[in-house]
Scaffold this active site. Structure first.
Site, mmCIF file in Angstrom:
data_model
loop_
_atom_site.group_PDB
_atom_site.id
_atom_site.type_symbol
_atom_site.label_atom_id
_atom_site.label_comp_id
_atom_site.label_asym_id
_atom_site.label_seq_id
_atom_site.Cartn_x
_atom_site.Cartn_y
_atom_site.Cartn_z
ATOM 1 N N ASP A 1 6.338 -3.078 0.816
ATOM 2 C CA ASP A 1 5.081 -3.813 1.021
ATOM 3 C C ASP A 1 4.969 -5.000 0.091
ATOM 4 O O ASP A 1 4.213 -5.951 0.360
ATOM 5 C CB ASP A 1 3.891 -2.886 0.826
ATOM 6 C CG ASP A 1 3.810 -1.906 1.982
ATOM 7 O OD1 ASP A 1 4.528 -0.891 1.940
ATOM 8 O OD2 ASP A 1 3.062 -2.192 2.937
ATOM 9 N N ASN B 1 6.215 0.420 -2.216
ATOM 10 C CA ASN B 1 6.228 0.924 -0.831
ATOM 11 C C ASN B 1 5.312 2.142 -0.754
ATOM 12 O O ASN B 1 4.686 2.530 -1.756
ATOM 13 C CB ASN B 1 7.669 1.273 -0.420
ATOM 14 C CG ASN B 1 7.819 1.490 1.072
ATOM 15 O OD1 ASN B 1 7.392 0.647 1.866
ATOM 16 N ND2 ASN B 1 8.400 2.599 1.477
HETATM 17 O O1 MRU Z 1 -0.017 2.020 4.672
HETATM 18 P P1 MRU Z 1 0.982 1.451 5.635
HETATM 19 O O2 MRU Z 1 1.283 2.351 6.775
HETATM 20 O O3 MRU Z 1 0.639 0.047 6.046
HETATM 21 O O4 MRU Z 1 2.292 1.366 4.756
HETATM 22 C C1 MRU Z 1 3.482 0.906 5.329
HETATM 23 C C2 MRU Z 1 4.644 1.088 4.463
HETATM 24 O O5 MRU Z 1 4.561 1.478 3.324
HETATM 25 C C3 MRU Z 1 5.920 0.647 5.029
HETATM 26 O O6 MRU Z 1 6.961 1.443 4.600
HETATM 27 C C4 MRU Z 1 6.093 -0.808 4.563
HETATM 28 O O7 MRU Z 1 5.004 -1.583 5.015
HETATM 29 C C5 MRU Z 1 7.225 -1.441 5.047
HETATM 30 S S1 MRU Z 1 6.889 -2.000 6.646
HETATM 31 C C6 MRU Z 1 8.178 -2.813 7.244
#
Ligand code: MRU
Length: 362
Positions: free
Chosen positions: A243, A253
């Site tokens: 992220d 992440n």
């Molecule tokens: O809370 P989320 O579902 O938005 O979190 C997503 C993640 O942590 C993913 O692993 C990350 O965004 C990578 S997406 C390509």
């Protein structure tokens, strides 16, 4: 990505560009439904309520959110207010701020009358770039899986992934899952261990679903099982998304990623993060100190959603009534635990030098 034989992106314009549609990820895997976003409010709510989620898709939705806002009011004051609201919707994934600012800088110099159309155009271009970047990540990551396949002939390569960094988290292909799709399509046998990813179960609900749509063999596991599997040689490689990645290669992440990286380090299992350029926050070095970690509502820990044997989708309360719950949504894996970063420009060590070699303009 195909859903029941039909090609979809996760976000696409409709009504001659007056609105966009997204897949409602809160309803998967039990129901596939799309939602129309027509106003800034819709985009903010879709991001905050995780109808859309995943760093690149949040960015794409933020970009279209700016365009929707400008369709209603294209003054500079409205532009700045739209930026503020979108960026505040989720704080950790840096793609959101990046994409909203890309639209802002594209339209701010234009006359008010031209801004909305230019914003839609810019958002569409960002989406196309994301698709191309994820496809490229897939090609670079496929080489890693191909090398592992040569080392372990006659059996599938076992990949462990956390959360959902697949097609659903991006506009198409995914980041961490793109190498898996490309390898599978090229005839490299791959099997995926899918962390369920409490509390929102993005692994169980989304990763398992999209791997199934593509026909990739996979097995969902409880979040706590990965270390055990790694100790027993049942994981060849971990690939996760990101992220926000710092200029020195720390990877933020989904919460729980750090524990997988620790186990991988202990067991000698290679641990990769796959990410596109807009996920790199060049303004920060130290992920632990500098990345804001989203704290989501305690209800996401307390209430678990699922389908009963009778087919009804319900939420059930799993905690004693008097217990508190806490919900930090992300964690930071220090660069020293990351074997490499798989980007659209190639694979590099998780170091400042490695990243700068791939992105010299930064
Ligand atoms: O809370 P989320 O579902 O938005 O979190 C997503 C993640 O942590 C993913 O692993 C990350 O965004 C990578 S997406 C390509």
């Amino acid at each position: 990505m195909k859903v029941a034989g039909q090609h979809y992106r996760t976000i696409y314009p409709v009504q001659d560009g007056a609105a966009v549609e997204v897949i409602d990820q809160t309803r998967l895997p039990h129901e596939f439904a799309t939602v129309r976003l027509s106003r800034l409010d819709d985009a903010v709510r879709a991001i905050a309520d995780m109808i859309v989620r995943g760093a690149p898709l949040i960015g794409a939705t933020g970009a279209y959110g700016m365009a929707l806002a400008l369709r209603a009011d294209a003054t500079t004051a409205a532009l700045e207010e739209a930026r503020r609201r979108l960026v505040a919707a989720r704080p950790t994934a840096v793609n959101l701020r990046w994409a909203v600012d890309e639209v802002l800088s594209a339209v701010a110099p234009l006359p008010v009358a031209e801004r909305a159309a230019a914003a839609f155009q810019c958002a569409a271009e960002l989406c196309d770039e994301d698709v191309a970047s994820c496809a490229s990540i897939g090609e670079y990551g496929k080489q890693i899986l191909g090398e592992l396949a040569k080392q372990h002939p006659g059996r599938p390569i076992n990949v462990l992934t956390h959360c959902n960094a697949g097609w659903l988290a991006t506009v198409d292909y995914g980041t961490a899952l793109a190498p898996i799709y490309k390898a599978h399509d090229a005839g490299i046998a791959v099997h995926v261990w899918v962390d369920e990813t409490r509390p929102r179960n993005q692994g169980a609900s989304l990763t398992a679903w999209e791997l199934g749509q593509h026909g990739v063999p996979h097995t969902a596991i409880a979040d706590n099982a990965g270390g055990h599997l790694m100790q027993h040689g049942r994981v060849d490689v971990c690939i996760v998304g990101s992220d926000r990645t710092t200029a020195r290669g720390d990877v933020c992440n989904k919460v729980g990623t750090y524990l997988k990286a620790l186990a991988a380090h202990d067991c000698g299992v290679p641990f990769y993060a796959a990410l596109t350029g807009p996920t790199i926050d060049w303004e920060i070095d130290d992920g632990l100190a500098q990345i804001p970690i989203e704290e989501r509502g305690a209800d996401e820990v307390r209430w678990v959603r699922g389908r009963t044997a009778q087919g009804a989708v319900v939420s059930v309360d799993i905690l004693p009534a008097s217990s508190q719950a806490a919900n930090p949504a992300f964690d930071v894996t220090p660069a020293r635990l990351v074997t490499g970063l798989i980007t659209e420009r190639g694979v590099c060590p998780a170091t400042a030098e490695g990243l700068r070699r791939l992105y010299p303009e930064k």
